[in-house]
Design an enzyme around this catalytic site. Structure first.
Site, PDB file in Angstrom:
ATOM      1  N   TYR A 146       0.851  -1.191   0.000  1.00 37.48           N
ATOM      2  CA  TYR A 146       0.000   0.000   0.000  1.00 37.48           C
ATOM      3  C   TYR A 146       0.884   1.237   0.000  1.00 37.48           C
ATOM      4  CZ  TYR A 146      -3.522   3.406   1.542  1.00 37.48           C
ATOM      5  OH  TYR A 146      -4.364   4.495   1.635  1.00 37.48           O
ATOM      6  N   ASP A 241       9.248   2.816  -0.022  1.00 32.23           N
ATOM      7  CA  ASP A 241       8.234   3.512   0.758  1.00 32.23           C
ATOM      8  C   ASP A 241       8.422   3.133   2.221  1.00 32.23           C
ATOM      9  OD1 ASP A 241       5.964   4.469   1.982  1.00 32.23           O
ATOM     10  OD2 ASP A 241       4.552   3.644   0.504  1.00 32.23           O
ATOM     11  N   LYS A 276       3.701   9.238   8.802  1.00 32.23           N
ATOM     12  CA  LYS A 276       3.423   8.654  10.124  1.00 32.23           C
ATOM     13  C   LYS A 276       4.358   9.181  11.234  1.00 32.23           C
ATOM     14  CE  LYS A 276       0.578   5.038   8.284  1.00 32.23           C
ATOM     15  NZ  LYS A 276       0.665   4.483   6.953  1.00 32.23           N
TER      16      LYS A 276
HETATM   17  C1  LIG Z   1       0.122   4.868   5.592  1.00 34.72           C
HETATM   18  C2  LIG Z   1       0.901   4.586   4.385  1.00 34.72           C
HETATM   19  C3  LIG Z   1       0.873   5.435   3.260  1.00 34.72           C
HETATM   20  C4  LIG Z   1      -0.103   6.572   3.136  1.00 34.72           C
HETATM   21  O1  LIG Z   1       0.104   7.556   4.095  1.00 34.72           O
HETATM   22  P1  LIG Z   1      -1.117   8.570   4.413  1.00 34.72           P
HETATM   23  O2  LIG Z   1      -0.498   9.556   5.344  1.00 34.72           O
HETATM   24  O3  LIG Z   1      -2.190   7.742   5.017  1.00 34.72           O
HETATM   25  O4  LIG Z   1      -1.523   9.171   3.128  1.00 34.72           O
HETATM   26  C5  LIG Z   1       1.745   5.176   2.222  1.00 34.72           C
HETATM   27  N1  LIG Z   1       2.593   4.146   2.267  1.00 34.72           N
HETATM   28  C6  LIG Z   1       2.649   3.317   3.315  1.00 34.72           C
HETATM   29  C7  LIG Z   1       3.639   2.204   3.327  1.00 34.72           C
HETATM   30  C8  LIG Z   1       1.790   3.499   4.404  1.00 34.72           C
HETATM   31  O5  LIG Z   1       1.825   2.636   5.427  1.00 34.72           O
END
Ligand SMILES: *Cc1c(COP(=O)(O)O)cnc(C)c1O
Length: 438
Positions: A146, A241, A276
């Site tokens: 994701y 990511d 985060k």
């Molecule tokens: C939470 C998350 C996102 C998206 O971040 P948001 O602040 O919710 O837009 C993207 N990549 C990863 C791996 C995530 O866990």
């Protein structure tokens, strides 16, 4: 207002009248576990309080940001102090510089960084830079990873997309979908074959540094390094990511675990994304990496990217105060708390005869309700989500707030102490029996 108008149930009813499904992010609706989500009114340390006066031990931590625990006094004080000096300037301010310096100091591949307001914005912007740098359109992603709700990255995504078993999202154009190629996670052969066929069209491979949005999947040994090598050999880029793993899996994120030993030559991603933890609970994301790529951004270069509230002083104050608390002792604490919790859960599920696998990525972990280890999205989907639902509701009734989905990591904080672990331990046996009673 009567008392009844402030219960979670009545708030949820009101919410559903004016907010789709009553929530501003899908997993919060409890769709896959059923029931009414508690509406929260306050949180402190490892504990949450809902509108009905219930207290819960929190294992969601706002999905990662609350790594020091809720309402950490130093973070709250920093935000209050910043608020007194103005909420947003739309102009440069010192906190942005200090926060980005902190990121660059902690994470070796980061030479330059831009701050945004969410992880979604970070991955979206990193992708744009990669496409501009290579002059290519295709993006390769892995099933079950994701990367936020970026159009191009919703195909076979994890998190809520996994929770609700969606193949992707309606409203994404065919053109966009065509430019995204999804490969099974960890499948080196599939990656090689794809590059052999279309390598010259691929702008970037994007991967969660360690997948954690289909539950936690430990990357196969050397997999990220392999992706870097394969991408680079074709003139493509690698984007890791670390929105979830950053400063969570370890003090240098997952790169601190599978990057080369400090000082050694080795692989590095070209671009990385964060979110985060770096905002400490306020909306912050970041993307960065090689300076030559980041200098493609406007106004130095041709890639447009901007944000009215990007780098705003409250968000950077929260992020900086969070980093101030993230010292070696905090990571030791996170590591040992996470390990203790993993064994408590495994013990209880084993005692009740519930098939399960605990998987980790540094201090991150999750529990799959199935017998065999999960290495792909297909594996992750093949678990007993009904058993998880019974387990979840029993824990909730006993005052432990787990992620309301079998496809999510469990989050501890530096504020989770022995007392909190004891509370979880005493709830686990009944929850495990509930899971077994299917
Ligand atoms: C939470 C998350 C996102 C998206 O971040 P948001 O602040 O919710 O837009 C993207 N990549 C990863 C791996 C995530 O866990």
């Amino acid at each position: 207002m009567t008392l009844d108008e402030t219960t979670s149930q009545s708030l949820f009813e009101r919410a559903k009248q004016v907010i789709p499904a009553g929530v501003n992010s899908p997993v919060r609706a409890f769709g896959s576990v059923g029931g009414t989500p508690p509406f929260l009114i306050s949180a402190s340390g490892a504990l949450l309080t809902d509108a009905d006066g219930n207290e819960y031990v929190d294992l969601v931590g706002s999905w990662g940001p609350m790594i020091l625990g809720h309402a950490n006094p130093r973070v709250v004080e920093a935000v209050q102090e910043a608020a007194g000096r103005g909420l947003s300037f739309g102009a440069p301010q010192a906190g942005e510089v200090t926060l980005v310096e902190e990121l660059v100091r902690r994470v070796r591949p980061l030479q330059k960084v831009r701050l945004v307001n969410s992880g979604t914005e970070a991955t979206m912007s990193a992708l744009r830079v990669a496409r501009a740098a290579t002059g290519r359109d295709l993006v390769v992603k892995f099933a079950g990873c994701y990367h936020g709700h970026v159009d191009a990255l919703l195909a076979e995504a994890g998190s809520g997309v996994a929770t609700f078993g969606m193949p992707g999202s309606a409203g994404v154009t065919a053109g966009t979908a065509r430019d995204t190629i999804v490969v099974p996670y960890g499948d080196r052969e599939a990656v090689r074959a794809l590059f052999a066929e279309r390598g010259q069209e691929i702008a970037a491979v994007i991967t969660e540094a360690a997948p954690a949005n289909m539950g936690v999947v430990t990357p196969p040994e050397g997999f990220n390094a392999f992706l870097a090598e394969t991408a680079h050999a074709a003139g493509a880029l690698l984007i890791t990511d670390e929105v979830l793993t950053g400063f969570r899996a370890s003090s240098e994120g997952y790169y601190g675990i599978d990057g080369p030993a400090a000082g050694a030559d080795g692989w590095a991603p070209d671009l990385m994304t964060f979110g985060k933890v770096i905002g400490g609970g306020l909306p912050v994301g970041a993307f960065g990496g090689r300076a030559d790529l980041m200098d493609l951004l406007s106004p130095l270069g041709p890639v447009y990217q901007a944000g009215t509230l990007s780098g705003n002083p409250l968000a950077t104050a929260a992020g900086l105060a969070t980093f101030a608390g993230l010292d070696d002792a905090a990571y030791e604490r996170l590591t040992s708390t996470s390990a203790s919790l993993q064994s408590l859960v495994a013990e209880a599920l084993t005692a009740a005869g519930v098939p399960h696998v605990v998987q980790t990525a540094g201090t991150l972990f999750s529990v799959f309700f199935r017998e065999h280890p999960v290495t792909t999205y297909q594996d992750a989907k093949d678990q007993d989500t009904a058993a998880f639902g019974r387990f979840f509701h029993s824990m909730l009734e006993q005052g432990v707030y787990l992620p309301p989905s079998a496809f999510e990591a469990w989050f501890v904080s530096a504020a989770h102490d022995g007392d909190v672990l004891d509370r979880i331990a005493s709830a686990l046996p009944a929850a495990a029996r509930a899971a077994a009673a299917g």
